[in-house]
Design a protein around this motif. Structure first.
Motif, PDB file in Angstrom:
ATOM      1  N   LYS A  35     -14.514  -7.460 -51.770  1.00 39.36           N
ATOM      2  CA  LYS A  35     -15.103  -8.500 -50.692  1.00 39.36           C
ATOM      3  C   LYS A  35     -13.827  -9.556 -50.805  1.00 39.36           C
ATOM      4  CE  LYS A  35     -19.702  -7.829 -51.259  1.00 39.36           C
ATOM      5  NZ  LYS A  35     -21.123  -8.235 -51.742  1.00 39.36           N
ATOM      6  N   GLY A  36     -13.156  -9.656 -51.830  1.00 32.23           N
ATOM      7  CA  GLY A  36     -12.116 -10.706 -51.885  1.00 32.23           C
ATOM      8  C   GLY A  36     -11.964 -11.291 -53.156  1.00 32.23           C
ATOM      9  N   ALA A  37     -10.720 -12.158 -53.316  1.00 28.11           N
ATOM     10  CA  ALA A  37     -10.339 -12.542 -54.565  1.00 28.11           C
ATOM     11  C   ALA A  37     -11.167 -13.725 -55.108  1.00 28.11           C
ATOM     12  CB  ALA A  37      -9.161 -13.439 -54.412  1.00 28.11           C
ATOM     13  N   ALA A  38     -11.913 -14.182 -54.197  1.00 23.88           N
ATOM     14  CA  ALA A  38     -12.936 -15.336 -54.839  1.00 23.88           C
ATOM     15  C   ALA A  38     -13.844 -14.794 -55.662  1.00 23.88           C
ATOM     16  CB  ALA A  38     -13.900 -16.106 -53.678  1.00 23.88           C
ATOM     17  N   TYR A  39     -14.216 -13.412 -55.556  1.00 22.36           N
ATOM     18  CA  TYR A  39     -15.346 -12.635 -56.279  1.00 22.36           C
ATOM     19  C   TYR A  39     -14.779 -12.346 -57.713  1.00 22.36           C
ATOM     20  CZ  TYR A  39     -18.108 -12.475 -52.045  1.00 22.36           C
ATOM     21  OH  TYR A  39     -18.709 -12.604 -50.882  1.00 22.36           O
ATOM     22  N   SER A  40     -13.739 -11.804 -57.720  1.00 22.28           N
ATOM     23  CA  SER A  40     -12.888 -11.772 -59.323  1.00 22.28           C
ATOM     24  C   SER A  40     -12.764 -12.926 -59.868  1.00 22.28           C
ATOM     25  CB  SER A  40     -11.580 -11.041 -58.809  1.00 22.28           C
ATOM     26  OG  SER A  40     -11.742  -9.959 -57.914  1.00 22.28           O
ATOM     27  N   ILE A  41     -12.392 -13.991 -59.206  1.00 20.00           N
ATOM     28  CA  ILE A  41     -12.222 -15.350 -60.037  1.00 20.00           C
ATOM     29  C   ILE A  41     -13.500 -15.840 -60.560  1.00 20.00           C
ATOM     30  CG2 ILE A  41     -11.777 -17.914 -59.465  1.00 20.00           C
ATOM     31  CD1 ILE A  41      -9.495 -16.953 -57.226  1.00 20.00           C
ATOM     32  N   ARG A  42     -14.490 -15.737 -59.763  1.00 18.93           N
ATOM     33  CA  ARG A  42     -15.983 -16.102 -60.236  1.00 18.93           C
ATOM     34  C   ARG A  42     -16.064 -15.316 -61.549  1.00 18.93           C
ATOM     35  NH1 ARG A  42     -18.617 -15.108 -55.334  1.00 18.93           N
ATOM     36  NH2 ARG A  42     -17.718 -17.253 -54.720  1.00 18.93           N
ATOM     37  N   GLU A  43     -15.983 -13.997 -61.287  1.00 18.19           N
ATOM     38  CA  GLU A  43     -16.517 -13.139 -62.805  1.00 18.19           C
ATOM     39  C   GLU A  43     -15.521 -13.567 -63.790  1.00 18.19           C
ATOM     40  OE1 GLU A  43     -19.086 -11.274 -62.741  1.00 18.19           O
ATOM     41  OE2 GLU A  43     -19.625 -11.888 -60.895  1.00 18.19           O
TER      42      GLU A  43
ATOM     43  N   SER B  37     -14.732 -18.962 -51.711  1.00 17.96           N
ATOM     44  CA  SER B  37     -15.443 -17.759 -50.905  1.00 17.96           C
ATOM     45  C   SER B  37     -14.391 -16.731 -50.425  1.00 17.96           C
ATOM     46  CB  SER B  37     -16.312 -18.382 -49.888  1.00 17.96           C
ATOM     47  OG  SER B  37     -15.659 -19.015 -49.075  1.00 17.96           O
ATOM     48  N   GLY B  38     -14.865 -15.501 -50.175  1.00 17.18           N
ATOM     49  CA  GLY B  38     -14.063 -14.454 -49.360  1.00 17.18           C
ATOM     50  C   GLY B  38     -12.680 -14.275 -50.373  1.00 17.18           C
ATOM     51  N   ASP B  39     -11.769 -14.350 -49.549  1.00 15.53           N
ATOM     52  CA  ASP B  39     -10.498 -13.792 -50.015  1.00 15.53           C
ATOM     53  C   ASP B  39      -9.595 -15.141 -50.659  1.00 15.53           C
ATOM     54  OD1 ASP B  39      -9.017 -11.852 -51.290  1.00 15.53           O
ATOM     55  OD2 ASP B  39      -7.496 -11.702 -49.534  1.00 15.53           O
ATOM     56  N   GLU B  40     -10.356 -16.215 -50.690  1.00 17.51           N
ATOM     57  CA  GLU B  40      -9.676 -17.681 -51.137  1.00 17.51           C
ATOM     58  C   GLU B  40      -9.182 -17.345 -52.665  1.00 17.51           C
ATOM     59  OE1 GLU B  40     -11.729 -21.133 -48.370  1.00 17.51           O
ATOM     60  OE2 GLU B  40     -12.751 -20.252 -50.289  1.00 17.51           O
ATOM     61  N   GLY B  41      -8.224 -18.094 -52.979  1.00 13.84           N
ATOM     62  CA  GLY B  41      -7.695 -17.989 -54.112  1.00 13.84           C
ATOM     63  C   GLY B  41      -7.714 -19.335 -54.864  1.00 13.84           C
ATOM     64  N   GLY B  42      -7.086 -19.426 -56.015  1.00 14.41           N
ATOM     65  CA  GLY B  42      -7.020 -20.691 -56.491  1.00 14.41           C
ATOM     66  C   GLY B  42      -5.872 -21.732 -56.082  1.00 14.41           C
ATOM     67  N   ARG B  43      -4.909 -21.053 -55.231  1.00 17.49           N
ATOM     68  CA  ARG B  43      -3.892 -21.811 -54.894  1.00 17.49           C
ATOM     69  C   ARG B  43      -4.407 -22.874 -53.807  1.00 17.49           C
ATOM     70  NH1 ARG B  43       0.525 -21.915 -56.629  1.00 17.49           N
ATOM     71  NH2 ARG B  43       0.403 -19.931 -57.290  1.00 17.49           N
ATOM     72  N   LYS B  44      -5.512 -22.600 -53.160  1.00 18.87           N
ATOM     73  CA  LYS B  44      -6.181 -23.519 -52.475  1.00 18.87           C
ATOM     74  C   LYS B  44      -6.535 -24.861 -52.953  1.00 18.87           C
ATOM     75  CE  LYS B  44     -10.251 -24.241 -49.372  1.00 18.87           C
ATOM     76  NZ  LYS B  44     -11.659 -23.695 -48.984  1.00 18.87           N
ATOM     77  N   ILE B  45      -6.998 -24.662 -54.299  1.00 18.85           N
ATOM     78  CA  ILE B  45      -7.205 -25.796 -55.163  1.00 18.85           C
ATOM     79  C   ILE B  45      -6.083 -26.339 -55.677  1.00 18.85           C
ATOM     80  CG2 ILE B  45      -8.365 -26.633 -57.231  1.00 18.85           C
ATOM     81  CD1 ILE B  45     -10.275 -23.982 -56.850  1.00 18.85           C
TER      82      ILE B  45
END
Length: 188
Positions: free
Chosen positions: A79-87, A155-163
Motif C-alpha cells: 500500500k506504500g512506503a509508510a506501512y514499511s516505515i511503520r513496521e 500515510s500511503g506512499d509518504e516517506g521520511g523525506r517529508k519529515i
C-alpha cells in the motif's frame, strides 16, 4: 538500521529486489554490507521489512542462526512506503534512540560510506540526518527517537523525506564523494 526491502517495483516491471544483478538478488548487495557492519558494532542491528516471502525466509534463517537481523513481514507494504516505515519502527523503536533507514535498491552504496555516516550521526547526536552528494540528498536517512511519532504518522506512499523537509534546521547532512553511491535502480 531499518532495511526497506518491500517496494512494489512499478517502474522496473518485475520484482527488482529479487532481480539477479551482478550474481545475486539486488536486495542482497546492500543488505550483506549492513550485516557485515553489524558484526563489528555490537550495538547495531537490522530490521528487514519486506512483503516478499523469499526475502523474509532468508532473513529469518539468518536471525535463527544468530545474526543481528530481524525479519519483519509486512504484507501492507504493498500500500506504500509508510506501512514499511511503520513496521520497521515497531520492530526496533522500543530499543533504539535513533534509526537509519536504508533502501534495498541502492547496490552501489559503499560499506565505508555507510559506516562513516552512522558513526557521524551518532557522534553528532543528530536529530535527523541524510547522506548527500553535491548538495543532493539521498538515502540512507537518520531519525532520532523524538521523530518516531512523526514517522508513525506517515500515510500511503509518504516517506521520511517529508519529515526532513519539514524540519530542515534539525537535519545533519553527511557528504559522500561519489554520486553513484546514491543511485537507486529503478529500471532494468
Amino acid at each position: 538500521m531499518i532495511y526497506l526491502a518491500a517496494g512494489n517495483s512499478r517502474r522496473f516491471g518485475t520484482n527488482k529486489l529479487l532481480y539477479e544483478w551482478d550474481g545475486r538478488p539486488m536486495y542482497e548487495h546492500l543488505f550483506l554490507k549492513l550485516v557485515h557492519l553489524c558484526e563489528g558494532c555490537p550495538d547495531w542491528r537490522i530490521a528487514v521489512v519486506t512483503q516478499y516471502d523469499e526475502i523474509y525466509e532468508q532473513v529469518r534463517s539468518m536471525e535463527k542462526e544468530g545474526s543481528r537481523v530481524q525479519a519483519v513481514f509486512s504484507p501492507d507494504s504493498k500500500k506504500g512506503a509508510a506501512y514499511s516505515i511503520r513496521e520497521g519502527i515497531k520492530a526496533l523503536g522500543q530499543v533504539t534512540d535513533a534509526c537509519a533507514f536504508f533502501v534495498a535498491d541502492q547496490p552501489y552504496l559503499r560499506e565505508e560510506s555507510i559506516k562513516r555516516f552512522l558513526i557521524e550521526m551518532e557522534k553528532q547526536s543528530a536529530k535527523l540526518g541524510s547522506v548527500c552528494c553535491q548538495n543532493i540528498a539521498g538515502s540512507p536517512t537518520w531519525f532520532s527517537r523524538e521523530y518516531y511519532p512523526k514517522l508513525l504518522g506517515l500515510s500511503g506512499d509518504e516517506g521520511g523525506r517529508k519529515i526532513l523537509r519539514a524540519y530542515p534546521e534539525d537535519v545533519c547532512y553527511f557528504e559522500i564523494e561519489d554520486m553513484r553511491e546514491l543511485k537507486d535502480i529503478d529500471v532494468p
